[in-house]
Design a protein around this motif. Structure first.
Motif, mmCIF file in Angstrom:
data_model
loop_
_atom_site.group_PDB
_atom_site.id
_atom_site.type_symbol
_atom_site.label_atom_id
_atom_site.label_comp_id
_atom_site.label_asym_id
_atom_site.label_seq_id
_atom_site.Cartn_x
_atom_site.Cartn_y
_atom_site.Cartn_z
ATOM 1 N N GLU A 100 -12.123 7.058 5.265
ATOM 2 C CA GLU A 100 -13.081 8.165 5.275
ATOM 3 C C GLU A 100 -12.383 9.514 5.137
ATOM 4 O OE1 GLU A 100 -15.357 7.775 8.812
ATOM 5 O OE2 GLU A 100 -16.605 6.132 8.045
ATOM 6 N N LEU A 101 -11.093 9.546 5.492
ATOM 7 C CA LEU A 101 -10.332 10.797 5.410
ATOM 8 C C LEU A 101 -9.623 10.950 4.065
ATOM 9 C CD1 LEU A 101 -8.711 10.720 8.976
ATOM 10 C CD2 LEU A 101 -10.790 11.922 8.257
ATOM 11 N N ILE A 102 -9.630 9.869 3.267
ATOM 12 C CA ILE A 102 -8.960 9.905 1.960
ATOM 13 C C ILE A 102 -10.018 10.083 0.874
ATOM 14 C CG2 ILE A 102 -7.471 8.654 0.355
ATOM 15 C CD1 ILE A 102 -6.364 7.095 2.735
ATOM 16 N N LYS A 103 -9.961 11.151 0.142
ATOM 17 C CA LYS A 103 -10.985 11.466 -0.852
ATOM 18 C C LYS A 103 -10.721 10.790 -2.197
ATOM 19 C CE LYS A 103 -12.885 14.063 2.207
ATOM 20 N NZ LYS A 103 -14.086 13.557 2.913
ATOM 21 N N SER A 104 -9.457 10.639 -2.549
ATOM 22 C CA SER A 104 -9.111 10.066 -3.844
ATOM 23 C C SER A 104 -9.313 8.547 -3.848
ATOM 24 C CB SER A 104 -7.650 10.381 -4.188
ATOM 25 O OG SER A 104 -7.226 9.623 -5.300
ATOM 26 N N LYS A 105 -10.054 8.030 -4.853
ATOM 27 C CA LYS A 105 -10.276 6.595 -4.983
ATOM 28 C C LYS A 105 -8.955 5.861 -5.205
ATOM 29 C CE LYS A 105 -14.790 6.384 -4.733
ATOM 30 N NZ LYS A 105 -15.487 5.616 -3.668
ATOM 31 N N GLN A 108 -7.181 5.649 -1.977
ATOM 32 C CA GLN A 108 -7.857 4.689 -1.103
ATOM 33 C C GLN A 108 -7.415 3.266 -1.420
ATOM 34 O OE1 GLN A 108 -12.085 5.287 -1.506
ATOM 35 N NE2 GLN A 108 -12.164 6.911 0.026
#
Length: 231
Positions: A100-105, A108
């Protein structure tokens, strides 16, 4: 699932030390105030003490020696694999919170592969030592702890093809990683739940609540009635 005890909370006027002093006439305690309890380290007044829920377990009763033997074999296997299911639940919660804190797919996916590789390296050798029945119990307990089948977990964390491959491989050993945990409909699943609850009470295992919606006491009454009807 657990009943909550509602405690009456009473407010008190706190006087800041060194700044204000006052004298108040003594007031007689009413019947409610007389029952207030001050817990050590707790600044709140309580009308009662909240206690942990306690189950009163009935004596284990078996129709035959074979049933008794089957239960204790199931108990040994359940106690053995439960820590792995508990670990899977904890890793999933940790992974979900981190993603949830990582924006980049891309990042992730990279982080997911890293966690999955860590889990495989840490536990793969131990899991390979499990028997077929132990592996199937583990699959059920993973569902109990996460609300997801092992198949869906692999599919979500890796890929659909990887999940299909895992399931096909498991089938060779007669293990379905799509198996769910249903103590309301499957007697063996209820026995597994009974084993866990007794182990939690004895502190043989560290308690971790199931994410599924069922009540152990109600399940016990239900299966007891079914057993009596059979007799």
């Amino acid at each position: 699932m657990r009943p909550k005890i509602k405690c009456a909370v009473f407010s008190a006027v706190m006087i800041m030390t060194g700044f204000l002093q006052a004298q108040v006439e003594d007031q007689p305690l009413d019947s409610i105030q007389e029952k207030l309890i001050i817990m050590e380290g707790d600044s709140l007044f309580r009308a009662s003490i909240a206690l942990d829920e306690v189950f009163l377990f009935g004596k284990l009763d078996f129709d035959s020696y074979e049933d008794k033997l089957r239960y204790y074999i199931l108990k040994r296997k359940t106690l053995k694999v439960y820590p792995y299911a508990k670990m899977a639940s904890e890793r999933l919660v940790s992974l979900t919170d981190s993603l949830e804190l990582i924006k980049s797919k891309r990042k992730q996916k990279k982080y997911t592969r890293k966690v999955q590789k860590y889990i495989e390296e840490e536990f793969s050798e131990e899991l390979k030592k499990l028997t077929r029945t132990e592996g199937q119990i583990l699959v059920k307990l993973i569902y109990r702890q996460t609300g997801m089948t092992a198949f869906d977990l692999v599919k979500e964390l890796r890929s659909g093809w990887r999940a299909f491959w895992y399931n096909t491989t498991a089938k060779m050993f007669k293990i379905s990683i799509k198996e769910e945990f249903n103590p309301e409909a499957v007697h063996e699943d209820y026995l597994i739940e009974d084993i866990l609850q007794r182990a939690f009470a004895e502190r043989t295992l560290q308690r971790q609540e199931s994410v599924l919606d069922y009540d152990y006491a109600s399940l016990t009454n239900k299966w007891d009635q079914r057993q009596k009807q059979k007799k």
